[in-house]
Design a protein around this motif. Structure first.
Motif, PDB file in Angstrom:
ATOM      1  N   LEU A  22       2.877  35.006  63.102  1.00 43.34           N
ATOM      2  CA  LEU A  22       3.354  34.969  64.320  1.00 43.34           C
ATOM      3  C   LEU A  22       4.144  35.973  64.858  1.00 43.34           C
ATOM      4  O   LEU A  22       5.404  35.971  64.224  1.00 43.34           O
ATOM      5  CB  LEU A  22       3.849  33.552  64.620  1.00 43.34           C
ATOM      6  CG  LEU A  22       3.075  32.334  64.232  1.00 43.34           C
ATOM      7  CD1 LEU A  22       3.884  30.969  64.505  1.00 43.34           C
ATOM      8  CD2 LEU A  22       1.802  32.237  64.895  1.00 43.34           C
ATOM      9  N   THR A  25       5.597  34.639  69.665  1.00 43.51           N
ATOM     10  CA  THR A  25       5.412  33.196  69.952  1.00 43.51           C
ATOM     11  C   THR A  25       6.114  33.091  71.331  1.00 43.51           C
ATOM     12  O   THR A  25       7.056  33.857  71.443  1.00 43.51           O
ATOM     13  CB  THR A  25       5.823  32.270  68.986  1.00 43.51           C
ATOM     14  OG1 THR A  25       7.441  32.651  68.769  1.00 43.51           O
ATOM     15  CG2 THR A  25       5.153  32.087  67.736  1.00 43.51           C
ATOM     16  N   PHE A  39       1.071  25.824  71.745  1.00 40.62           N
ATOM     17  CA  PHE A  39       1.849  27.204  71.912  1.00 40.62           C
ATOM     18  C   PHE A  39       0.992  28.533  72.076  1.00 40.62           C
ATOM     19  O   PHE A  39      -0.053  28.554  71.579  1.00 40.62           O
ATOM     20  CB  PHE A  39       2.796  27.383  70.886  1.00 40.62           C
ATOM     21  CG  PHE A  39       2.567  27.401  69.739  1.00 40.62           C
ATOM     22  CD1 PHE A  39       2.697  28.638  68.852  1.00 40.62           C
ATOM     23  CD2 PHE A  39       2.032  26.396  68.789  1.00 40.62           C
ATOM     24  CE1 PHE A  39       2.179  28.693  67.497  1.00 40.62           C
ATOM     25  CE2 PHE A  39       1.771  26.361  67.555  1.00 40.62           C
ATOM     26  CZ  PHE A  39       1.740  27.656  66.874  1.00 40.62           C
ATOM     27  N   ASP A  41       0.748  32.761  71.092  1.00 40.51           N
ATOM     28  CA  ASP A  41       1.467  33.676  70.310  1.00 40.51           C
ATOM     29  C   ASP A  41       0.721  35.120  71.103  1.00 40.51           C
ATOM     30  O   ASP A  41      -0.367  35.387  71.007  1.00 40.51           O
ATOM     31  CB  ASP A  41       0.673  33.854  68.801  1.00 40.51           C
ATOM     32  CG  ASP A  41       1.302  35.064  67.873  1.00 40.51           C
ATOM     33  OD1 ASP A  41       2.226  35.778  68.457  1.00 40.51           O
ATOM     34  OD2 ASP A  41       0.608  35.448  67.099  1.00 40.51           O
TER      35      ASP A  41
END
Length: 209
Positions: A22, A25, A39, A41
């Motif tokens: 990641l 993020t 979420f 990235d």
């Protein structure tokens, strides 16, 4: 990362998904029923300090992801997204609204129903969106960093945020000085709006009439 309600040291939950680290993020929202964490990235090529390069190069390596606290695993829901930024789960928990910053769009990703697993255009915007937060009527507040064709001279006013209804239509605009570039607009009790920015050292409170 996760922080307990009482504060303290954060717990790292995920550092990579499908073997890919990641790097950038960004937006996050939580399904309040299942506890699943959605979420973004924003790029596999650039980190947060290089955010302007994501827009400048048209980078389309962003990902939409989901973390399941019951299994401790994260999965990719959608890959190859152009600058996915903020996101919000819909009031009925059937889909997500994701800001695509470079293209100045909002996207809708279906998590339930006959379209589950698909992504589509939700709204074209007149500026570069950052975070997306629900309003109190089934729609969303979208913070705008700046307008598409914004000039540094002329009238000192530009769009700060938009309210979008559940069908993707712009129903309210908020304007302010060009020096204010919000990254977050959150509606609270009484319709008051709390507006923050990574470029400012304070939070603004807007009382709507």
């Amino acid at each position: 990362m996760r922080v307990a309600p009482g504060g303290g040291e954060a717990t790292v939950l995920v550092t990579e998904v499908d073997g890919v680290p990641l790097r950038f993020t960004n937006g996050v929202d939580i399904d309040q029923v299942t506890g699943e964490v959605y979420f973004t990235d924003s790029s596999r090529n650039y980190n947060r300090s290089q955010h302007e390069m994501v827009t400048r190069t048209g980078d389309s390596t962003g990902r939409l992801l989901r973390y399941d606290p019951r299994t401790g695993k994260a999965v990719v829901l959608q890959a190859d997204v152009t600058y996915p930024n903020g996101l919000a789960i819909s009031a009925d928990r059937t889909h997500l609204i994701i800001s695509s910053t470079g293209p100045c769009k909002l996207l809708r990703y279906w998590i339930k129903g006959s379209k589950a697993g698909t992504m589509e255009l939700f709204a074209d915007l007149p500026g570069y969106p950052d975070n997306v937060r629900p309003d109190k009527k089934g729609g969303y507040w979208v913070a705008l960093h700046r307008e598409k064709a914004e000039l540094p001279f002329g009238v000192d006013s530009h769009l700060l945020a938009l309210r979008i209804d559940a069908d993707g239509k712009i129903i309210e605009e908020m304007r302010g000085p060009k020096g204010v570039r919000p990254t977050e607009v959150v509606e609270r009790k009484g319709g008051r709006l709390f507006m923050g920015s990574v470029e400012l050292h304070y939070v603004s409170v807007v009382t709507r009439k």
